[in-house]
Design a protein around this motif. Sequence first.
Motif, PDB file in Angstrom:
ATOM      1  N   LYS A   1      55.606  50.639  25.680  1.00 52.30           N
ATOM      2  CA  LYS A   1      55.230  50.797  27.089  1.00 52.30           C
ATOM      3  C   LYS A   1      54.268  49.680  27.510  1.00 52.30           C
ATOM      4  N   ASP A   2      54.626  48.451  27.154  1.00 48.42           N
ATOM      5  CA  ASP A   2      53.854  47.273  27.544  1.00 48.42           C
ATOM      6  C   ASP A   2      52.438  47.244  27.005  1.00 48.42           C
ATOM      7  N   GLN A   3      52.232  47.920  25.879  1.00 46.08           N
ATOM      8  CA  GLN A   3      50.900  47.886  25.285  1.00 46.08           C
ATOM      9  C   GLN A   3      51.070  47.520  23.825  1.00 46.08           C
ATOM     10  N   GLU A   4      50.204  46.637  23.328  1.00 45.22           N
ATOM     11  CA  GLU A   4      50.279  46.242  21.926  1.00 45.22           C
ATOM     12  C   GLU A   4      49.746  47.388  21.070  1.00 45.22           C
ATOM     13  N   ILE A   5      50.579  47.902  20.159  1.00 42.95           N
ATOM     14  CA  ILE A   5      50.107  49.036  19.351  1.00 42.95           C
ATOM     15  C   ILE A   5      49.916  48.677  17.879  1.00 42.95           C
ATOM     16  N   ALA A   6      50.286  47.457  17.490  1.00 44.57           N
ATOM     17  CA  ALA A   6      50.092  47.062  16.098  1.00 44.57           C
ATOM     18  C   ALA A   6      48.598  47.111  15.797  1.00 44.57           C
ATOM     19  N   GLY A   7      48.215  47.817  14.741  1.00 43.08           N
ATOM     20  CA  GLY A   7      46.813  47.909  14.384  1.00 43.08           C
ATOM     21  C   GLY A   7      46.137  49.170  14.887  1.00 43.08           C
ATOM     22  N   MET A   8      46.812  49.920  15.782  1.00 40.43           N
ATOM     23  CA  MET A   8      46.208  51.170  16.237  1.00 40.43           C
ATOM     24  C   MET A   8      46.422  52.262  15.189  1.00 40.43           C
ATOM     25  N   LYS A   9      45.576  53.313  15.256  1.00 35.30           N
ATOM     26  CA  LYS A   9      45.721  54.450  14.339  1.00 35.30           C
ATOM     27  C   LYS A   9      46.927  55.309  14.761  1.00 35.30           C
ATOM     28  N   SER A  10      47.569  55.966  13.772  1.00 34.78           N
ATOM     29  CA  SER A  10      48.808  56.655  14.131  1.00 34.78           C
ATOM     30  C   SER A  10      48.615  57.792  15.128  1.00 34.78           C
ATOM     31  N   HIS A  11      47.469  58.463  15.100  1.00 36.00           N
ATOM     32  CA  HIS A  11      47.326  59.554  16.080  1.00 36.00           C
ATOM     33  C   HIS A  11      47.233  59.009  17.503  1.00 36.00           C
ATOM     34  N   ALA A  12      46.625  57.831  17.623  1.00 37.93           N
ATOM     35  CA  ALA A  12      46.521  57.225  18.953  1.00 37.93           C
ATOM     36  C   ALA A  12      47.896  56.759  19.422  1.00 37.93           C
ATOM     37  N   ILE A  13      48.682  56.229  18.488  1.00 36.45           N
ATOM     38  CA  ILE A  13      50.040  55.800  18.826  1.00 36.45           C
ATOM     39  C   ILE A  13      50.868  57.008  19.264  1.00 36.45           C
ATOM     40  N   ALA A  14      50.734  58.108  18.529  1.00 31.98           N
ATOM     41  CA  ALA A  14      51.459  59.326  18.894  1.00 31.98           C
ATOM     42  C   ALA A  14      51.064  59.780  20.289  1.00 31.98           C
TER      43      ALA A  14
END
Lengths: 315, 231
Positions: free
Chosen positions: B60-73
């Motif tokens: 969704k147009d946001q860089e998620i590499a490096g984020m924690k999995s709960h935040a990605i979820a």
Amino acid sequence: MEVFLFSMFNGVLYGMLLFMLASGLTLIFSLMGVLNFAHASFFMLGAYFAYQISKYVGFWPALVFAPLLVGVVGAAVERYGLRPVHRFGHVAELLFTFGLAFVMEEVIQMIWGKVPVPYDVPAALNFAAFTWRGLDYSAYRLFMLVVSVGIFVALFLFIAKTRVGLMIQAALSHPQMVQSLGHDVPTIFMWTFGFGCALAGIAGVIGGNVLGTEPAMAITLGPIVFVVIVIGGLGSLWGALIAALFIGIMDNMAISYDIALFPIFAMFGVEREAEGIMRDLVDLTTGGIAPVLPYLLLVLMLIFRPRGLFGTRDV
Amino acid sequence: MLEVRDLHAYYGKSHILQGVDLDVKPGEIVSLLGRNGVGRSTTIKAIMGEVEPQGSIRFKDQEIAGMKSHAIARLGLGYVPENRDIFPTLTVRQNLLLGQKGTRNAARWSMEDMFKLFPNLRERADTPGGVLSGGEQQMLTMCRTLMGDPDLVMVDEPTEGLAPQLVEKVAELLNEIAGRGLSILLVEQKLTIALKISARVYVMGHGEIVFEGTPDDLKNNESVRQEWLEV
Ligand SMILES: Nc1ncnc2c1ncn2[C@@H]1O[C@H](COP(=O)(O)OP(=O)(O)OP(=O)(O)O)[C@@H](O)[C@H]1O
Ligand SMILES: [Mg+2]
């Protein structure tokens, strides 16, 4: 009969106090794999906080705020102490909590001194609730029993019924899955650690004024709490409850009845008249060996059933 | 919706993903195919943050590499792992409850929807998840993830070990999910349902994408199928 009832009562009370420490310790262990050697230090912290708070605003606010403060200190210890150490493995964590226990003891001595502080039973509860055949039973002990049973019921409802309780149960076996469903598992860990410390803190608040609030109280009680969770089975709340009650009752019975152990030695042909070293041995009573009974039980348990009564894994 | 560029991942020293590029567009079903051990699960785990990713992952147009999995979820990415990972001591209902993220927004799916789709789960609502059959557990895992109202679900080998009627049921559910506007990234080894329901397919071989196209392209491409898919 009355001796039996009273020591039963005291045994259950001591057992519930042990359970309040053991439940937090075993919960933290099963969730995070950390055996927190400093757990009893949070019990001690609870007693000192309660002493300090009740000096200014009385016992009742202390009953609420001291455990909360202990919980916050516990959560901070997890967040800023344990978590960074975690990536170096369980041995590093163990050593960390071991060191923490001594640091907490030193700090407490620096602030409150080496001698016991005058943390007393609140005046409102300092009377005999009932007297039976010449033995008094103090209202404060009844109060301790009510609080500890209340905490126990609340703890089980919390784990079994609330959403956070379910998350904790799920994270016991599948932390990664819980996390990928969108729950912040590290934060759950942090507050579970704090919560476990707060439980120990409550035990400190209601027990410190009976058992004595002094810098050695953690070292005195800590090892017995470990015995409780090993006998109950690491990670098992029910096991912790049963083992805590068992040890509490055993301790009180052994002291109240103080049965001579001579008949046992006699079975092995030892004479009562024996002189020297043997003489002290044959004169032992259950009251005399009460302090080592839990450890004896621990050793036997480790030999014959290393996973404890209700544990699912070996120690 | 999801754009993965030059994704690398390692297990210790072994270089598992060696520059994966892939896209999933809104409402699209995309399959990631390949043989055992080529790195399909690792790709999903890297997107989900369970394995440390290197490269760019935009959701969704946001860089998620490096984020924690709960935040990605919480951004709306759902994950159904291959080993199912139901919570065995919790009941079916409690498993589903834990799928919810506890936000106030109305979700696309309710527990009632799940029970309508899988009457079996309703019957067993109060049994511990651990005693369900393999097929029921698979349904439960998918439903649990849907309860979190994701916008894109990544499903890892949902048909593995299931009887043929259940495989059909999984395909139906995936279509139903897509029908409600979700995107799906499906990981499969067999072509059975993947070719039927996907808009596009990727084939993976040894840590890289070796083919990209429509199901028809893949059907017509004998050499890719032989080299990278059939045993
Ligand atoms: N935890 C791990 N530690 C080390 N190597 C791993 C680990 N998990 C997977 N691997 C290796 O990484 C490679 C890719 O694994 P991955 O699970 O992504 O494969 P896959 O394509 O999903 O196949 P399948 O699910 O059929 O095994 C494999 O060679 C596997 O042996
Ligand atoms: Mg896989």
